[in-house]
Design a protein around this motif. Structure first.
Motif, mmCIF file in Angstrom:
data_model
loop_
_atom_site.group_PDB
_atom_site.id
_atom_site.type_symbol
_atom_site.label_atom_id
_atom_site.label_comp_id
_atom_site.label_asym_id
_atom_site.label_seq_id
_atom_site.Cartn_x
_atom_site.Cartn_y
_atom_site.Cartn_z
ATOM 1 N N VAL A 6 26.857 42.991 42.642
ATOM 2 C CA VAL A 6 26.560 42.009 43.692
ATOM 3 C C VAL A 6 27.452 40.767 43.571
ATOM 4 O O VAL A 6 27.652 40.038 44.543
ATOM 5 C CB VAL A 6 25.054 41.641 43.670
ATOM 6 C CG1 VAL A 6 24.662 40.964 42.372
ATOM 7 C CG2 VAL A 6 24.681 40.792 44.871
ATOM 8 N N ALA A 10 29.471 37.670 46.378
ATOM 9 C CA ALA A 10 29.636 36.205 46.282
ATOM 10 C C ALA A 10 31.079 35.807 46.581
ATOM 11 O O ALA A 10 31.338 34.692 47.045
ATOM 12 C CB ALA A 10 29.232 35.731 44.892
ATOM 13 N N TRP A 297 33.852 31.708 40.646
ATOM 14 C CA TRP A 297 33.506 32.873 39.817
ATOM 15 C C TRP A 297 31.999 33.053 39.718
ATOM 16 O O TRP A 297 31.283 32.099 39.393
ATOM 17 C CB TRP A 297 34.102 32.702 38.417
ATOM 18 C CG TRP A 297 34.572 33.997 37.845
ATOM 19 C CD1 TRP A 297 34.110 34.619 36.727
ATOM 20 C CD2 TRP A 297 35.593 34.843 38.370
ATOM 21 N NE1 TRP A 297 34.774 35.796 36.526
ATOM 22 C CE2 TRP A 297 35.687 35.968 37.526
ATOM 23 C CE3 TRP A 297 36.416 34.787 39.491
ATOM 24 C CZ2 TRP A 297 36.582 37.007 37.745
ATOM 25 C CZ3 TRP A 297 37.311 35.821 39.719
ATOM 26 C CH2 TRP A 297 37.390 36.904 38.854
ATOM 27 N N PRO A 298 31.499 34.246 39.996
ATOM 28 C CA PRO A 298 30.048 34.451 39.919
ATOM 29 C C PRO A 298 29.538 34.178 38.501
ATOM 30 O O PRO A 298 30.168 34.601 37.514
ATOM 31 C CB PRO A 298 29.878 35.930 40.267
ATOM 32 C CG PRO A 298 31.124 36.301 40.995
ATOM 33 C CD PRO A 298 32.218 35.458 40.417
ATOM 34 N N ALA A 299 28.405 33.502 38.407
ATOM 35 C CA ALA A 299 27.877 33.142 37.087
ATOM 36 C C ALA A 299 27.678 34.372 36.209
ATOM 37 O O ALA A 299 27.950 34.349 35.009
ATOM 38 C CB ALA A 299 26.567 32.386 37.269
ATOM 39 N N ALA A 300 27.222 35.466 36.832
ATOM 40 C CA ALA A 300 26.919 36.668 36.046
ATOM 41 C C ALA A 300 28.164 37.310 35.451
ATOM 42 O O ALA A 300 28.065 38.185 34.598
ATOM 43 C CB ALA A 300 26.185 37.675 36.924
ATOM 44 N N PRO B 32 22.698 34.516 37.396
ATOM 45 C CA PRO B 32 22.716 35.001 38.786
ATOM 46 C C PRO B 32 24.114 35.465 39.203
ATOM 47 O O PRO B 32 25.124 35.027 38.631
ATOM 48 C CB PRO B 32 22.291 33.771 39.589
ATOM 49 C CG PRO B 32 22.648 32.617 38.730
ATOM 50 C CD PRO B 32 22.503 33.076 37.318
ATOM 51 N N ALA B 33 24.136 36.348 40.213
ATOM 52 C CA ALA B 33 25.424 36.866 40.681
ATOM 53 C C ALA B 33 26.113 35.890 41.624
ATOM 54 O O ALA B 33 27.251 36.106 42.018
ATOM 55 C CB ALA B 33 25.213 38.193 41.379
ATOM 56 N N SER B 34 25.429 34.827 41.986
ATOM 57 C CA SER B 34 26.056 33.838 42.866
ATOM 58 C C SER B 34 26.977 32.936 42.044
ATOM 59 O O SER B 34 27.008 33.008 40.817
ATOM 60 C CB SER B 34 24.982 33.004 43.559
ATOM 61 O OG SER B 34 24.140 32.446 42.574
ATOM 62 N N ILE B 35 27.730 32.078 42.744
ATOM 63 C CA ILE B 35 28.617 31.140 42.043
ATOM 64 C C ILE B 35 27.764 29.929 41.686
ATOM 65 O O ILE B 35 27.472 29.091 42.530
ATOM 66 C CB ILE B 35 29.809 30.791 42.947
ATOM 67 C CG1 ILE B 35 30.621 32.062 43.203
ATOM 68 C CG2 ILE B 35 30.684 29.717 42.312
ATOM 69 C CD1 ILE B 35 31.496 32.003 44.400
ATOM 70 N N ASP B 36 27.279 29.848 40.445
ATOM 71 C CA ASP B 36 26.199 28.930 40.095
ATOM 72 C C ASP B 36 26.425 28.405 38.673
ATOM 73 O O ASP B 36 26.051 29.052 37.693
ATOM 74 C CB ASP B 36 24.867 29.691 40.200
ATOM 75 C CG ASP B 36 23.676 28.804 39.873
ATOM 76 O OD1 ASP B 36 23.884 27.638 39.490
ATOM 77 O OD2 ASP B 36 22.545 29.289 39.999
ATOM 78 N N TYR B 37 27.066 27.245 38.563
ATOM 79 C CA TYR B 37 27.360 26.721 37.229
ATOM 80 C C TYR B 37 26.160 26.018 36.605
ATOM 81 O O TYR B 37 26.138 25.787 35.398
ATOM 82 C CB TYR B 37 28.606 25.825 37.282
ATOM 83 C CG TYR B 37 29.833 26.678 37.457
ATOM 84 C CD1 TYR B 37 30.414 27.308 36.360
ATOM 85 C CD2 TYR B 37 30.358 26.931 38.713
ATOM 86 C CE1 TYR B 37 31.493 28.155 36.523
ATOM 87 C CE2 TYR B 37 31.431 27.774 38.885
ATOM 88 C CZ TYR B 37 31.992 28.378 37.787
ATOM 89 O OH TYR B 37 33.054 29.225 37.942
ATOM 90 N N ALA B 39 23.347 27.470 36.342
ATOM 91 C CA ALA B 39 22.769 28.534 35.518
ATOM 92 C C ALA B 39 23.496 28.622 34.176
ATOM 93 O O ALA B 39 22.871 28.829 33.125
ATOM 94 C CB ALA B 39 22.860 29.859 36.259
#
Lengths: 667, 78
Positions: A6, A10, A297-300, B32-37, B39
Motif C-alpha cells: 500500500v 502513497a 517516503w512512506p513511513a512503513a 503506517p503506509a502513508s507519508i507520516d514522519y 509516526a
C-alpha cells in the motif's frame, strides 16, 4: 523487513488529480491494498472518460525470492487475496513448485474496485503463455502447463476451443491469458501479441471473431503506428465475445516519447478521454527517492531503507505502463490508462546487461545469420524498427532506413523485410524526404538512407525522384551540404526564436552519406573537408569511423588518394584505439577499400567484431549519436550522447560490414 | 519550522540505533503506509530518543543522502 504494497499508493496519489479518484475512493483503495502481500509493485487501472472515476487495482508477483518470501509470510499470517480462495491455493502451490515457477515466472493479479469497506473481490489472474519467438515444441509444452493451471482454477476446455489457440502462427502468439475469477461469468481474456499492421482482419476472421472486423482493423492499424507494441485482447467464454481491446505499449516514458501524447490526443478526439486526465497522465511518471528534498517516503518503508545493505539504495519508479482502447459489442469505445508504482533497491543500469557473448570462432556467415535473426525479431508490428531515445522520442524512419539498407543485401529473408520496410516508409514521405521520426522535420541524412534502401532493393519507386530533389535542396551555393535545408522549418519546445545555425550548417558526416546517392555533386566538398590525418569529422556522431568510411567509399574511384589516406587513418585506429562494435564495423568497411594488407587487416577486424556478438545475435550498442545545441557549429565534447540502446543500429552496421567481408571471401 | 542541529543529531542517533537494532525489537513494524514522519518520531520516542517529526524527516533525508553518496563513491572506485 516488509515493504507494504500500500506504500505504492502513497506515492501514486500525488500524481493524480481528484478526477481520477476522490479522497473517499483513495481511502477505499488504500484499505484494500493494505490487505495485499508485502510486494511493493502495484498499478492503478484508470478510466479516462471525464465522468468515469472507477479505479481497479493490480499487483505483479514475480518468482524472485523476495516475492516468494513475502507471499509465504502473508499466507502464514492468514493473509488473503481478496475473495480469491482459488488464487491463494494456486499461489501456495506455485511457491512450492519450482518447475511451475520456471514456466510461469510472473503473475498479474487484478482486482475490480473494492467495495465501500475496502473489501476486495476475487482477482483476475493473468498468466504468461508464449515466450517471444520460442520454438514450436517449447511453446506447446508451456501451453500445456498453463492450461492445466487454468483447469485447476475452474476453466473447462473443449476440443473446439483449439481455434483460439491454433488458428494463427508466427509472428502472432499469445502473451497472456487471464482468468476473470472476479466477474460474474468466469471467462477468459486472451491477449495476442505480434499481429502485424494490416493483418488484424485476416487474424480475426481465422478466429471467427463475431465483432465488427473492419472497424477493429482500421483502428488497430492507426494504433500500431502510434505504439511500440499493440496487444489484442479478446474475451472467451466457450465462444469468443464481440468486444475487443487494444493494449498500447511504448518503451519510453512521456518525457522522451511523444507518441504517448499522440495516443492520448487520439483518445480525446474520439471523445473517450478528458484533456485534463491526459495532461495529468503525461506529467505523472517520475523517479522518487528518500534523499530528495521533499522526501516523499512512506513511513512503513523507512525502517527497511535504514536497515538495508549499504549497496542497496531505495527508489520508486512511477510509470505510465500502457493505455487500452476497448471497442464494446455495440461499437462504443472506452479508454483506460495503467499507472504503475514499484519500489526498487538498486538504480537501473542504463547500459543494462545485454546478455552473454555468443560462442566465439563461428563462421562469419553464421554470425551474419544470427544478427539478421535479431533484426527481424525486433521489428515493430508495422514492419519498422525503433532505436535511440532523445527528447523527441525514438527514431523509426531514419533507423528503419539504415537497418533495412543492411538487410537488403543480407539474404532472402533480410531482403523481404527490407522491401516491406521500404513500402511502409513510402507512406511516410513528407515534402519529398524523411526525418528522424514522424515528429521531426525531414532531413538529408534520413532521406539519403531511404534512397540507398530503394537502390538496394532495386526499386525505382515513384518516391525516389522527389526524394532526390529534396536531397539536392541541401546543397548550398558555396558547395556546402546541410542536414536541414533553409526551407525546412525547425520548431523547438522551448518556444521563441532559437538559433539553429549549427543544425543548418555543413556537416561532413551527412555529406559523406549523401555522396553515395548524389555522387559527384558532393565530391569537392568531401575532398576539401578531409582532415590532415585522413578522417572526416562527424557533427552528429561522437566518433568518426562511420563518416570516414562512407566518405572513402564515395570517393574510392573519384579521388583514390583521399580514400587511401582514409584507409591509413583506419589502420591507425585499429591499433591505437580500442574501437567498440559500431566503430569496428565501419573500420572493417574502410579497410576493405585498401590494398591486400589492408583487406587482411579488415578480415582480422571482422573476426574481432564477430567475437563481440551477443547470445541473442545482436552486437553491444556502440553507435554514439550526439544531440548538440542547435546553435553549435562544430562538434564539442559537451554534446549529449545517445547510444542505440536497442542495439539495432550497431547490429545493422555489423551485418553490413561482415556481409561485405564474407562476400569478398566467397568470390 | 527548521529543526535545530541537536534535534537532527538526536534523530540521526536514533536512525543509527535503528539500523543495527535486533530483529524483533518492539515496534519496528506497524508504521503506517502513508507519508507520516510523526509516526517515525513516535517510534523514536518509544525507543528513548526525543525526536520531533520534522527532525525525523530531516535526519532520514540526511541519512539516505550520505548513504547514496558513499555508495556512488564506492562504485566509482570499483
Amino acid at each position: 523487513m516488509d515493504l507494504p504494497a500500500v506504500g505504492c499508493l502513497a506515492l501514486l496519489w500525488p500524481a493524480l488529480p481528484q478526477t481520477f479518484a476522490d479522497d473517499a475512493l483513495r481511502q477505499v483503495l488504500s484499505r484494500g491494498a493494505a490487505t495485499l502481500p508485502a510486494i511493493p509493485r502495484l498499478a492503478l487501472e484508470l478510466r479516462l472518460a471525464e465522468s468515469d472515476a472507477a479505479v481497479d487495482l493490480h499487483q505483479l508477483v514475480t518468482s524472485h525470492p523476495e516475492d516468494l518470501e513475502a507471499l509465504e509470510r502473508h499466507f502464514a499470517r492468514g493473509g488473503r487475496l481478496g475473495q480469491g480462495g482459488e488464487t491463494v491455493a494456486f499461489l501456495r502451490q506455485w511457491i512450492e513448485d519450482a518447475d511451475l515457477r520456471r514456466e510461469i515466472g510472473e503473475i498479474f493479479l487484478e482486482w475490480d474496485q473494492p467495495d465501500g469497506n475496502g473489501d476486495l473481490g476475487a482477482p483476475a489472474i493473468f498468466l504468461p503463455i508464449d515466450r517471444k519467438g520460442p520454438a514450436e515444441d517449447d511453446r506447446n509444452a508451456r501451453r500445456k502447463v498453463v492450461l492445466a493451471v487454468l483447469q485447476r482454477l475452474g476453466v473447462e476446455w473443449q476440443e473446439s476451443d483449439e481455434t483460439v489457440f491454433g488458428a494463427f502462427g508466427p509472428p502472432i502468439s499469445i502473451s497472456h491469458i487471464g482468468v476473470m475469477l472476479g466477474r460474474r461469468s468466469c471467462g477468459l481474456r486472451i491477449n495476442y501479441r505480434g499481429v502485424p499492421r494490416g493483418g488484424l482482419e485476416n487474424f480475426l476472421r481465422a478466429l471467427q471473431w463475431p465483432g465488427d472486423v473492419g472497424r477493429a482493423a482500421e483502428e488497430f492499424d492507426i494504433l500500431v503506428d502510434l505504439s511500440d507494441r499493440v496487444t489484442v485482447a479478446l474475451d472467451f467464454d466457450g465462444r469468443l465475445g464481440s468486444r475487443i481491446g487494444f493494449e498500447l505499449l511504448l518503451d519510453g516514458q512521456p518525457v522522451q516519447e511523444p507518441r504517448w501524447r499522440a495516443l492520448l490526443r487520439r483518445f480525446e478526439t474520439m471523445g473517450v478521454c478528458s484533456a485534463a486526465k491526459a495532461e495529468a497522465l503525461l506529467a505523472a511518471p517520475d523517479v522518487l527517492s528518500p534523499e530528495q528534498a521533499d522526501q516523499p517516503w512512506p513511513a512503513a518503508w523507512i525502517i527497511a531503507a535504514v536497515r538495508s545493505a549499504p549497496d542497496c539504495r531505495p527508489w520508486f519508479d512511477r510509470r505510465l505502463s500502457h493505455l487500452k482502447l476497448t471497442l464494446a459489442d455495440d461499437g462504443a469505445a472506452t479508454a483506460k490508462a495503467y499507472l504503475s508504482g514499484q519500489h526498487h533497491w538498486k538504480p537501473v543500469d542504463p547500459n543494462g546487461a545485454v546478455g552473454a557473448t555468443a560462442e566465439a570462432s563461428r563462421e562469419i556467415a553464421e554470425v551474419v545469420e544470427a544478427a539478421v535473426d535479431f533484426l527481424l525479431n525486433n521489428r515493430r508490428q508495422n514492419g519498422l524498427w525503433n532505436d535511440f531515445r532523445i527528447a523527441n522520442g525514438s527514431s523509426d524512419d531514419w533507423v528503419s532506413a539504415f537497418v533495412a539498407c543492411a538487410l537488403a543485401a543480407a539474404g532472402a529473408r533480410g531482403r523481404r523485410a527490407a522491401i516491406e520496410a521500404a513500402a511502409r516508409l513510402a507512406e511516410r514521405q513528407r515534402s519529398g524526404g524523411w526525418g528522424y521520426n514522424a515528429f521531426s522535420p525531414p532531413d538529408a541524412d534520413s532521406t539519403a538512407w531511404v534512397l540507398k534502401l530503394l537502390a538496394g532493393i532495386g526499386d525505382s519507386a515513384a518516391e525516389a525522384h522527389p526524394a532526390r530533389a529534396f536531397l539536392l535542396g541541401h546543397l548550398g551555393v558555396a558547395g556546402t551540404f546541410a542536414t536541414y535545408a533553409p526551407a525546412t522549418p525547425l520548431t523547438f519546445d522551448r518556444g521563441g526564436s532559437i538559433d539553429d545555425a549549427g543544425w543548418r550548417s555543413s556537416h561532413a558526416c551527412v555529406a559523406a552519406n549523401a555522396a553515395g546517392v548524389l555522387g559527384q555533386a558532393l565530391w569537392p566538398l568531401l575532398i576539401g573537408s578531409q582532415e590532415a590525418d585522413g578522417s572526416w569529422i562527424s557533427y552528429w556522431w561522437k566518433t568518426d569511423a562511420m563518416a570516414t568510411a562512407l566518405a572513402a567509399e564515395a570517393l574510392s574511384d573519384a579521388a583514390p588518394d583521399a580514400a587511401e589516406r582514409a584507409v591509413a587513418w583506419g589502420r591507425d585506429m585499429l591499433t591505437v584505439a580500442d574501437p567498440n562494435a559500431f566503430d569496428l564495423a565501419w573500420l572493417v568497411r574502410l579497410l576493405m577499400l585498401g590494398e591486400a594488407d589492408d583487406r587482411a587487416a579488415a578480415r582480422a577486424a571482422a573476426r574481432r567484431l564477430a567475437d563481440l556478438q551477443l547470445a541473442d545475435g545482436s552486437f553491444p550498442a556502440g553507435a554514439q549519436m550526439l544531440f548538440p545545441e542547435p546553435a553549435v557549429l562544430a562538434r564539442r565534447g559537451d554534446a549529449a550522447v545517445y547510444v542505440d540502446e536497442f542495439r539495432l543500429f550497431t547490429t545493422a552496421a555489423a551485418v553490413a560490414a561482415l556481409r561485405q567481408v564474407h562476400q569478398a571471401d566467397t568470390k | 519550522m527548521i529543526p535545530t542541529p541537536s534535534q537532527v543529531q538526536t534523530a540521526l542517533d536514533f536512525l543509527v540505533w535503528l539500523r543495527s537494532a535486533e530483529d524483533g525489537t518492539e515496534n519496528l513494524e506497524g508504521l503506517p503506509a502513508s507519508i507520516d514522519y510523526e509516526a517515525l518520531a513516535a517510534l523514536a520516542r518509544r525507543s528513548g530518543y526525543q525526536v520531533t517529526a520534522i527532525a525525523a524527516a530531516e535526519a532520514f533525508r540526511m541519512f539516505m543522502r550520505v548513504r547514496a553518496f558513499s555508495t556512488s563513491r564506492g562504485s566509482a572506485r570499483a
